[in-house]
Design a protein around this motif. Sequence first.
Motif, PDB file in Angstrom:
ATOM      1  N   UNK A 227       0.816  -1.212   0.000  1.00  0.00           N
ATOM      2  CA  UNK A 227       0.000   0.000   0.000  1.00  0.00           C
ATOM      3  C   UNK A 227       0.852   1.266   0.000  1.00  0.00           C
ATOM      4  N   UNK A 228       1.972   1.220   0.704  1.00  0.00           N
ATOM      5  CA  UNK A 228       2.880   2.372   0.695  1.00  0.00           C
ATOM      6  C   UNK A 228       3.430   2.599  -0.709  1.00  0.00           C
ATOM      7  N   UNK A 229       3.813   1.518  -1.382  1.00  0.00           N
ATOM      8  CA  UNK A 229       4.313   1.623  -2.755  1.00  0.00           C
ATOM      9  C   UNK A 229       3.238   2.154  -3.691  1.00  0.00           C
ATOM     10  N   UNK A 230       2.013   1.657  -3.562  1.00  0.00           N
ATOM     11  CA  UNK A 230       0.912   2.131  -4.409  1.00  0.00           C
ATOM     12  C   UNK A 230       0.640   3.616  -4.180  1.00  0.00           C
ATOM     13  N   UNK A 231       0.709   4.029  -2.940  1.00  0.00           N
ATOM     14  CA  UNK A 231       0.488   5.441  -2.605  1.00  0.00           C
ATOM     15  C   UNK A 231       1.550   6.314  -3.277  1.00  0.00           C
ATOM     16  N   UNK A 232       2.797   5.870  -3.237  1.00  0.00           N
ATOM     17  CA  UNK A 232       3.887   6.619  -3.870  1.00  0.00           C
ATOM     18  C   UNK A 232       3.717   6.666  -5.389  1.00  0.00           C
ATOM     19  N   UNK A 233       3.317   5.547  -5.985  1.00  0.00           N
ATOM     20  CA  UNK A 233       3.088   5.510  -7.437  1.00  0.00           C
ATOM     21  C   UNK A 233       1.996   6.488  -7.818  1.00  0.00           C
ATOM     22  N   UNK A 234       0.947   6.502  -7.032  1.00  0.00           N
ATOM     23  CA  UNK A 234      -0.179   7.388  -7.296  1.00  0.00           C
ATOM     24  C   UNK A 234       0.248   8.849  -7.194  1.00  0.00           C
ATOM     25  N   UNK A 235       1.061   9.143  -6.167  1.00  0.00           N
ATOM     26  CA  UNK A 235       1.550  10.502  -5.956  1.00  0.00           C
ATOM     27  C   UNK A 235       2.428  10.931  -7.142  1.00  0.00           C
ATOM     28  N   UNK A 236       3.287  10.007  -7.599  1.00  0.00           N
ATOM     29  CA  UNK A 236       4.189  10.302  -8.710  1.00  0.00           C
ATOM     30  C   UNK A 236       3.443  10.511 -10.025  1.00  0.00           C
ATOM     31  N   UNK A 237       2.341   9.773 -10.217  1.00  0.00           N
ATOM     32  CA  UNK A 237       1.596   9.885 -11.473  1.00  0.00           C
ATOM     33  C   UNK A 237       0.728  11.145 -11.506  1.00  0.00           C
ATOM     34  N   UNK A 238       0.425  11.690 -10.349  1.00  0.00           N
ATOM     35  CA  UNK A 238      -0.343  12.926 -10.269  1.00  0.00           C
ATOM     36  C   UNK A 238      -1.799  12.793 -10.682  1.00  0.00           C
ATOM     37  N   UNK A 239      -2.307  11.578 -10.734  1.00  0.00           N
ATOM     38  CA  UNK A 239      -3.715  11.378 -11.108  1.00  0.00           C
ATOM     39  C   UNK A 239      -4.628  11.770  -9.964  1.00  0.00           C
ATOM     40  N   UNK A 240      -5.715  12.397 -10.314  1.00  0.00           N
ATOM     41  CA  UNK A 240      -6.674  12.788  -9.282  1.00  0.00           C
ATOM     42  C   UNK A 240      -7.778  11.748  -9.174  1.00  0.00           C
ATOM     43  N   UNK A 241      -8.589  11.880  -8.134  1.00  0.00           N
ATOM     44  CA  UNK A 241      -9.706  10.954  -7.904  1.00  0.00           C
ATOM     45  C   UNK A 241     -10.818  11.268  -8.910  1.00  0.00           C
ATOM     46  N   UNK A 242     -11.246  10.265  -9.646  1.00  0.00           N
ATOM     47  CA  UNK A 242     -12.298  10.489 -10.631  1.00  0.00           C
ATOM     48  C   UNK A 242     -13.613   9.853 -10.218  1.00  0.00           C
ATOM     49  N   UNK A 243     -13.624   8.560 -10.118  1.00  0.00           N
ATOM     50  CA  UNK A 243     -14.884   7.861  -9.882  1.00  0.00           C
ATOM     51  C   UNK A 243     -15.120   7.621  -8.397  1.00  0.00           C
ATOM     52  N   UNK A 244     -16.370   7.300  -8.088  1.00  0.00           N
ATOM     53  CA  UNK A 244     -16.720   6.961  -6.705  1.00  0.00           C
ATOM     54  C   UNK A 244     -15.966   5.704  -6.285  1.00  0.00           C
ATOM     55  N   UNK A 245     -15.807   4.765  -7.214  1.00  0.00           N
ATOM     56  CA  UNK A 245     -15.066   3.533  -6.922  1.00  0.00           C
ATOM     57  C   UNK A 245     -13.623   3.831  -6.557  1.00  0.00           C
ATOM     58  N   UNK A 246     -13.010   4.755  -7.292  1.00  0.00           N
ATOM     59  CA  UNK A 246     -11.624   5.135  -7.002  1.00  0.00           C
ATOM     60  C   UNK A 246     -11.535   5.839  -5.645  1.00  0.00           C
ATOM     61  N   UNK A 247     -12.524   6.657  -5.335  1.00  0.00           N
ATOM     62  CA  UNK A 247     -12.534   7.335  -4.030  1.00  0.00           C
ATOM     63  C   UNK A 247     -12.679   6.318  -2.906  1.00  0.00           C
ATOM     64  N   UNK A 248     -13.526   5.302  -3.114  1.00  0.00           N
ATOM     65  CA  UNK A 248     -13.682   4.249  -2.103  1.00  0.00           C
ATOM     66  C   UNK A 248     -12.379   3.485  -1.909  1.00  0.00           C
ATOM     67  N   UNK A 249     -11.700   3.174  -3.015  1.00  0.00           N
ATOM     68  CA  UNK A 249     -10.421   2.478  -2.926  1.00  0.00           C
ATOM     69  C   UNK A 249      -9.401   3.334  -2.182  1.00  0.00           C
TER      70      UNK A 249
END
Length: 136
Positions: A15-37
């Motif tokens: 989860x720490x690695x996924x969080x860092x990948x997400x931060x590096x990609x700069x993608x924002x939250x789009x769907x409700x499913x993504x927000x739940x995840x």
Amino acid sequence: MHKNACQHGSVFQLLTDLKEQKKDSGKSKHSAGQQNLNTVMYETLKYLSKTPCSRQRPEMVQAFLSTMMRHKLTKAEKLQLLNHRPQTAVEMQLMVEESEERLSEEQIEELIQTISEILPGDPEQEDAAITDQGAA
């Protein structure tokens, strides 16, 4: 115990690695499913960061598993001990099936000692102990 049960340290690292990948990609939250995840990831990381697994390194796990080989414990029992780090005989009995028949009192004490020596302790308890020592 579920056959695909995970070690807390592995989940924390993933989860720490996924969080860092997400931060590096700069993608924002789009769907409700993504927000739940994102919420599930956040809450899981928040919980696990307060447990000993947040400071656990792979070599600690390997040393623990090597030491556990001489004890006749199942994989599920070793995982329970690794994730929960029992500190008393009662806690050990809850994690090892039929421990009264399978382990002597000396073996239980040896397991508890091994766990406390090899694996990191609870960060909140250690922080409280440091604070108590500083106040004295």
